[in-house]
Design a protein around this motif. Sequence first.
Motif, mmCIF file in Angstrom:
data_model
loop_
_atom_site.group_PDB
_atom_site.id
_atom_site.type_symbol
_atom_site.label_atom_id
_atom_site.label_comp_id
_atom_site.label_asym_id
_atom_site.label_seq_id
_atom_site.Cartn_x
_atom_site.Cartn_y
_atom_site.Cartn_z
ATOM 1 N N MET A 166 0.823 -1.207 0.000
ATOM 2 C CA MET A 166 0.000 0.000 0.000
ATOM 3 C C MET A 166 0.857 1.256 0.000
ATOM 4 O O MET A 166 0.498 2.260 -0.641
ATOM 5 N N LYS A 167 1.969 1.217 0.696
ATOM 6 C CA LYS A 167 2.878 2.367 0.692
ATOM 7 C C LYS A 167 3.285 2.716 -0.739
ATOM 8 O O LYS A 167 3.301 3.889 -1.146
ATOM 9 N N GLY A 198 0.100 3.949 -2.813
ATOM 10 C CA GLY A 198 -0.259 5.320 -2.448
ATOM 11 C C GLY A 198 0.680 6.349 -3.044
ATOM 12 O O GLY A 198 0.258 7.450 -3.412
ATOM 13 N N GLY A 255 -1.726 9.317 -3.124
ATOM 14 C CA GLY A 255 -2.466 9.186 -1.869
ATOM 15 C C GLY A 255 -3.946 9.488 -1.995
ATOM 16 O O GLY A 255 -4.609 9.776 -0.997
ATOM 17 N N TYR A 277 -9.551 2.301 -4.891
ATOM 18 C CA TYR A 277 -8.751 1.157 -5.296
ATOM 19 C C TYR A 277 -9.522 -0.132 -5.008
ATOM 20 O O TYR A 277 -10.456 -0.174 -4.209
ATOM 21 N N VAL A 289 -4.859 -2.275 3.966
ATOM 22 C CA VAL A 289 -5.986 -1.389 4.282
ATOM 23 C C VAL A 289 -5.696 -0.576 5.542
ATOM 24 O O VAL A 289 -5.989 0.633 5.607
ATOM 25 N N TYR A 312 -2.796 0.349 6.640
ATOM 26 C CA TYR A 312 -1.807 1.382 6.290
ATOM 27 C C TYR A 312 -2.479 2.520 5.528
ATOM 28 O O TYR A 312 -2.198 3.702 5.763
ATOM 29 N N GLN A 313 -3.374 2.161 4.616
ATOM 30 C CA GLN A 313 -4.086 3.189 3.840
ATOM 31 C C GLN A 313 -4.914 4.096 4.743
ATOM 32 O O GLN A 313 -4.898 5.324 4.597
ATOM 33 N N GLU A 314 -5.637 3.483 5.662
ATOM 34 C CA GLU A 314 -6.515 4.276 6.529
ATOM 35 C C GLU A 314 -5.719 5.238 7.407
ATOM 36 O O GLU A 314 -6.181 6.344 7.692
ATOM 37 N N PHE A 336 -3.164 7.290 4.132
ATOM 38 C CA PHE A 336 -3.768 7.847 2.922
ATOM 39 C C PHE A 336 -5.280 7.965 3.115
ATOM 40 O O PHE A 336 -6.068 7.221 2.508
ATOM 41 N N MET A 363 -7.730 7.929 0.183
ATOM 42 C CA MET A 363 -7.925 6.739 -0.636
ATOM 43 C C MET A 363 -9.067 5.916 -0.034
ATOM 44 O O MET A 363 -9.334 5.979 1.159
#
Length: 348
Positions: A155-156, A159, A164, A168, A188, A190-192, A195, A198
Motif C-alpha cells: 500500500m505504501k 499510495g 495518496g 482502489y 488497508v 496502512y491506507q486508513e 492515505f 484513498m
Amino acid sequence: MKTLLTSASLALACLSAPAIAQEIVDTSKINQDLIATKDDQKYTIATVVKVDGIAWFDRMRDGVEQFKDETGHDVWMVGPSQADAAAQVQLVENLIAQGVDAIAVVPFSVEALEPVLKKARERGIVVISHEASNLENTDYDLEAFDNHAYGANLMKELGAFTGGKGKYVTTVGSLTSKSQMEWIDGAVAYQEENFPDMEMVGDRLETYDDAATDYTKLKEAMTTYPDITGILGAPMPTSAGAGRLIAESGLKDKVFFSGTGLPSVAGEYLANGDIQYIQFWDPAVAGYAMNMLAVAALEGKQDQIAAGLDLGLVGYESLIAPDAEKPNLLYGAGWVGVTAENMDQYDF
C-alpha cells in the motif's frame, strides 16, 4: 544405467565450482547440522502446492528439486491443475495412503485441509506449512515475513503512485487464504492511517490464482467503479491480469498497480509502464526451507526449530516466533521489491 548416470552427474556437480554457482538456491551457508541424519537416513517428503503449472510454483519446484539433488532424500512436488480445495485434499489423502514421511504444504484453503492434515499427523506424518499462519494441524508453519508488514508496504508503494488519493480494488487468491487476507488487512490499515483520501471499493475479489480470472473480475469491478485509480493484488497472477487489462483498456498512467508478482510473469507490463511495482519472496528458497524443517522434525530436532534458528538461506537467517502462544509459527525476514528499473536483476 539410469542410476549410474544420475550418480555420475551428481558427482560432477559436486566437483565443479561453476555448476554450484549456477544453483537456483544459494546453499553456500546452509545449516548442515539441522539436516544431518542418523545413519544417512533418507526420507520421502512431498510438497503439495495450491496449483501446479504457474510460474510461482514452477519456481518452488526448482527449490524442491535442488533439495533432492543436494541431500538425496526422495522429495517431489505435486499440486492440482487448478486452484481447487477438494483436489488438494485428495492429493494429501493419496500421500497418506502412500505412507510418506512428511508433507510440506501451501494450502489453497486452510479450513478444507485441517481434517486431512490432522489425519496425516495422527499417522505419524510430519506436516510443514507455508502461507498458512492460522493452520492448526501442522508441526511448523514457516512464513517468509510478517504478513501485515508485507501488505502495508504494497500500500505504501500504491499510495505513492496514486498521490495518496482515489479509489482502489483488492484481490486475493481465496477468501480462505489466511496469509493473503492478512496482506490485504495490512494494506488497508496502512491506507486508513496514511492515505485518508484513498478508499477501497467493493469486496476483495477472489481470483483463484488465475490471471484470466483476475482480468475478468477486475474488468467487472472497473465497470462498476469507473473511477478506480489503483489495484492492489495479493496473488501473483493479478500482476499479469491487471497489466493486460490496463494495457488493453488504455489506462496506463490512469490506473496504477502494486502487488505480488514475478518478473517472468509481469515483466512486459513493468517494462511498458502498465504496472508499476511487484513484490515477492523467492518460492524456490521457501520450498527448500520447508523441506529442511521437515527433515529436522523427522530427526527429532524440535529443540532447534525455534526463534533465532538460522537455516543458512537468504531471508531465513534468524527465524522469528511472533506469537508466544504459537511457538510453531515461524517467520523469516524480508521481501524483494521490483520496478522497471531493477527487474533485470531477477531471472524468474
